[in-house]
Design a protein around this motif. Structure first.
Motif, short mmCIF file in Angstrom:
data_model
loop_
_atom_site.label_atom_id
_atom_site.label_comp_id
_atom_site.label_asym_id
_atom_site.label_seq_id
_atom_site.Cartn_x
_atom_site.Cartn_y
_atom_site.Cartn_z
N SER A 26 0.85 -1.19 0.00
CA SER A 26 0.00 0.00 0.00
C SER A 26 0.88 1.24 0.00
N ILE A 30 -0.17 3.68 5.30
CA ILE A 30 -1.47 3.02 5.40
C ILE A 30 -1.31 1.71 6.16
N TRP A 31 -2.23 1.44 7.08
CA TRP A 31 -2.25 0.19 7.85
C TRP A 31 -2.49 -0.97 6.90
N ARG A 32 -1.53 -1.88 6.80
CA ARG A 32 -1.58 -2.90 5.77
C ARG A 32 -2.40 -4.12 6.14
N HIS A 35 -5.94 -4.46 4.69
CA HIS A 35 -6.25 -3.27 3.88
C HIS A 35 -6.75 -3.69 2.50
N ARG A 242 -1.07 1.34 14.57
CA ARG A 242 -2.19 2.11 14.03
C ARG A 242 -2.48 3.30 14.94
N ALA A 259 -9.02 5.26 5.02
CA ALA A 259 -8.05 4.19 5.26
C ALA A 259 -7.45 4.35 6.66
N ASP A 260 -7.09 3.22 7.27
CA ASP A 260 -6.41 3.26 8.56
C ASP A 260 -4.99 3.77 8.36
#
Length: 672
Positions: A26, A30-32, A35, A242, A259-260
């Motif tokens: 990603s 971005i928190w993968r 995701h 996160r 998105a996180d």
């Protein structure tokens, strides 16, 4: 495959589910874990009624066309392909009625499928499904924990099996399904295997350790296998923590919306600056997760972290650290080494001078170089005479010119035959009588630390040394919250100077060394900014939390913002601080639309009558709308936006990773 099928416990099933979670590549930050990537560009928005109406219209059109074809109103030309492709006996029924029905109904189904596909593409049925139906679907996904899949299943440790360590892989798999293994264990053992691949450890030693200790193999020196009191979600496979969710707004790029958002050693490794008020909705929501993340990485053998702040700051429980230094507390289990473990007098003088007079480095009369020369004139002779560096009170007496101290030092040097050191001592005696001597400034700064409350906190020999950051250690240094206002600042300078010297000269740079400085006003000095700029090449970083940039000298604000790779502005920022952040984030080209309405003027009597009728019905004069689209350069975030429009619990954050990839400033909700 394992030689036996272990029984899977509920906790083991949860661990395997976490381990098998998809982590697609990603964008930075971005928190993968889990995701789902979005399209690179935002699709052209279509109003809901128009989208649904078009889908229904094309569906009705396909049904009408099929009805006309089937009833023969459009002729029988559409049956010509059937006559050309199918045998005559099938088409005319000479092979029996059953085959006749199969032939015609199969052809009808084909025609219907063609019409449905055409209507679906023209009517954008897929978009209707994604917008309205897909979000409402709930898919039950039962945990298949009892089934260990071969191949690339991470629970089976395929990289160990491929390298011939099948016995170790079997033991680790058994511990995983039996809930004996945790995420920190998995990360630590993976890091140990990386050391094997790098040649720092033999495969035989690794296998013996795993077969003997299982998930507890290759443990941290403290024996801890997890971090107590975690407050943020951590994913140790992708090395992320996160911190919140990117707001679904036009201020954020399309790929990041909803998105996180996460931080990782790759981004924190470029240093992080957080500016804004403290509290549960401010800098604490960033500093605490980062301190936790570095602590977890230290347990996994990947990092070393030193957290500096007051005892009231929320940096986690004391059990989350290997070493806790409470400066000013007589009951503290550890003291801080005054010289950072440095034994060379010249190097110790340079570090101590930077710590004591870093805020005056721009003053040529009292800068760090001049004060370092003064300290060298005393530390070198003292070390030659006594075989050690002076304690805090001894050094203050030498600088103050306490009667008897310098003559006694001279007698010892003469007895030992240190002629060169005598020249340094004579130079110190001559300079001490000159106006503006830097020795008095050093003595005044040392007087702040030479207090009864700090008598047991600073040691010239022994105590904790920041040179310990060449191993995976977790350190917390608590600054005194009461007393002289300048004491915490000078102590923070001391820790920062020792950290910068330690990471520059350490032998083991495989670990990311991180220093967290939380809410210490006046910490940023000229030597500190120069040191932060060099940290990235030493595989080290700092996390600075400032309540306002007013705590930084005006000449250092822009260099500080340029030295760090990650910047965070929290809600409640002042307009002045917002201006500095806005300047650091710069401008971007954006598309603007200008809509103008021009009144229509009729040239004929019929036209004027039509316009009067339209105005009577609508209540407005007839106009023609013109839309002008142009590219303009505007600030990504203005000072007013940062100071007045950030909602509570939100921050604006930009990041740069160690590979040089950047993200634009994002609006992030820390509460979700």
């Amino acid at each position: 495959m394992p030689s036996h099928a272990p029984t899977v416990t509920a906790a083991g099933a949860a661990f395997l589910a976490w381990l098998r979670t998809a982590r697609p590549t990603s964008a930075v930050g971005i928190w993968r874990a889990g995701h789902q990537p979005r399209l690179e560009q935002e699709p052209e928005p279509t109003p809901g009624p128009r989208l649904v109406g078009g889908a229904v219209l094309w569906g009705l059109l396909a049904w009408v066309v099929w009805s006309l074809l089937y009833d023969g109103y459009l002729g029988l030309w559409w049956l010509v392909p059937l006559d050309l492709l199918a045998p005559d006996d099938w088409v005319h029924g000479r092979s029996g009625p059953g085959l006749l029905r199969v032939t015609y109904y199969g052809y009808y189904a084909f025609i219907v499928a063609v019409l449905v596909v055409a209507a679906a593409r023209a009517g954008r049925w897929a978009e209707v499904w994604r917008r309205y139906a897909a979000p409402r679907r709930t898919a039950a996904s039962p945990v298949k924990a009892a089934l260990l899949l071969p191949g690339e299943d991470p629970a089976l440790w395929p990289h160990l099996r491929a390298a011939g360590a099948a016995a170790a892989a079997d033991r680790l798999t058994a511990d995983a399904v039996a809930s004996v293994m945790g995420d920190v264990d998995h990360a630590r053992i993976t890091q140990a295997w990386t050391a094997v691949r790098a040649g720092h450890r033999t495969p035989e030693d690794f296998t013996r350790a795993v077969l003997r200790d299982g998930a507890a193999a290759c443990g941290h020196p403290s024996g801890a296998r997890d971090l107590p009191g975690r407050s943020a979600p951590h994913d140790l496979v992708s090395h992320q923590v996160r911190i919140g969710t990117a707001a679904d707004t036009g201020r954020n790029p399309w790929a990041y919306r909803a998105a996180d958002v996460a931080l990782s050693p790759d981004t924190v490794g470029t240093s992080l600056l957080v500016v804004g008020p403290a509290g549960p909705h401010g800098t604490d929501r960033i500093v605490r997760p980062v301190a936790e993340a570095m602590g977890v990485q230290a347990l996994a053998g990947r990092a070393a972290v030193v957290v500096v702040g007051t005892a009231a700051a929320d940096h986690g429980p004391p059990g989350a650290y290997d070493v806790v230094v409470r400066l000013g507390d007589p009951a503290s289990p550890h003291a801080l080494n005054l010289y950072g473990g440095i034994t060379d007098p010249d190097e110790a003088a340079a570090v101590l001078a930077e710590a004591l007079t870093g805020d005056l480095a721009h003053d040529r009369d009292a800068g760090a170089q001049r004060t370092a020369a003064v300290l060298r004139q005393l530390l070198g002779p003292f070390a030659a005479a006594y075989g050690r560096l002076p304690a805090l009170d001894e050094l203050r007496q030498l600088l103050d010119g306490t009667p008897g101290r310098l003559p006694e030092l001279r007698r010892l040097l003469e007895a030992a035959g240190h002629t060169g050191m005598l020249r340094d001592l004579d130079a110190r005696v001559r300079q001490s009588s000159m106006p503006g001597d830097a020795g008095m400034l050093l003595a005044d700064r040392l007087a702040l630390l030479d207090r009864p409350a700090l008598s047991n906190s600073l040691a010239s020999a022994g105590g904790y040394c920041l040179r310990d950051v060449d191993r995976p250690v977790r350190v917390r240094i608590e600054l005194p919250a009461c007393g002289h206002a300048d004491v915490p600042r000078v102590l923070a300078w001391l820790v920062l100077a020792q950290f910068l010297a330690a990471v520059t000269h350490r032998a083991n740079r495989s670990l990311l060394a991180c220093l967290v400085l939380d809410d210490v006003p006046g910490t940023v000095t000229v030597p500190a900014v120069h040191g932060i700029q060099r940290l990235r090449t030493a595989h080290a970083c700092t996390v600075l939390a400032l309540r306002t940039l007013d705590d930084v000298a005006p000449a250092l604000r822009a260099p500080l913002l340029g030295a760090v790779g990650c910047r965070v502005a929290t809600a409640g920022l002042t307009a002045a601080d917002g201006r500095h952040s806005a300047d650091a984030w710069g401008t971007a080209w954006t598309e603007t639309r200008t809509v103008t309405d021009r009144q229509l003027i009729a040239e004929t009597a019929a036209g004027r009558a039509l316009h009067l009728l339209r105005q009577a019905v609508t209540g407005t004069a007839p106009t023609a709308r013109a839309v002008t689209v142009q590219q303009v350069e505007r600030e990504r975030w203005s000072a007013s936006d940062l100071a007045h429009t950030l909602p509570a619990g939100h921050v604006v954050i930009s990041r740069t990773d160690t590979a040089g990839h950047r993200t634009p400033p994002l609006l992030v909700d820390l509460r979700h």
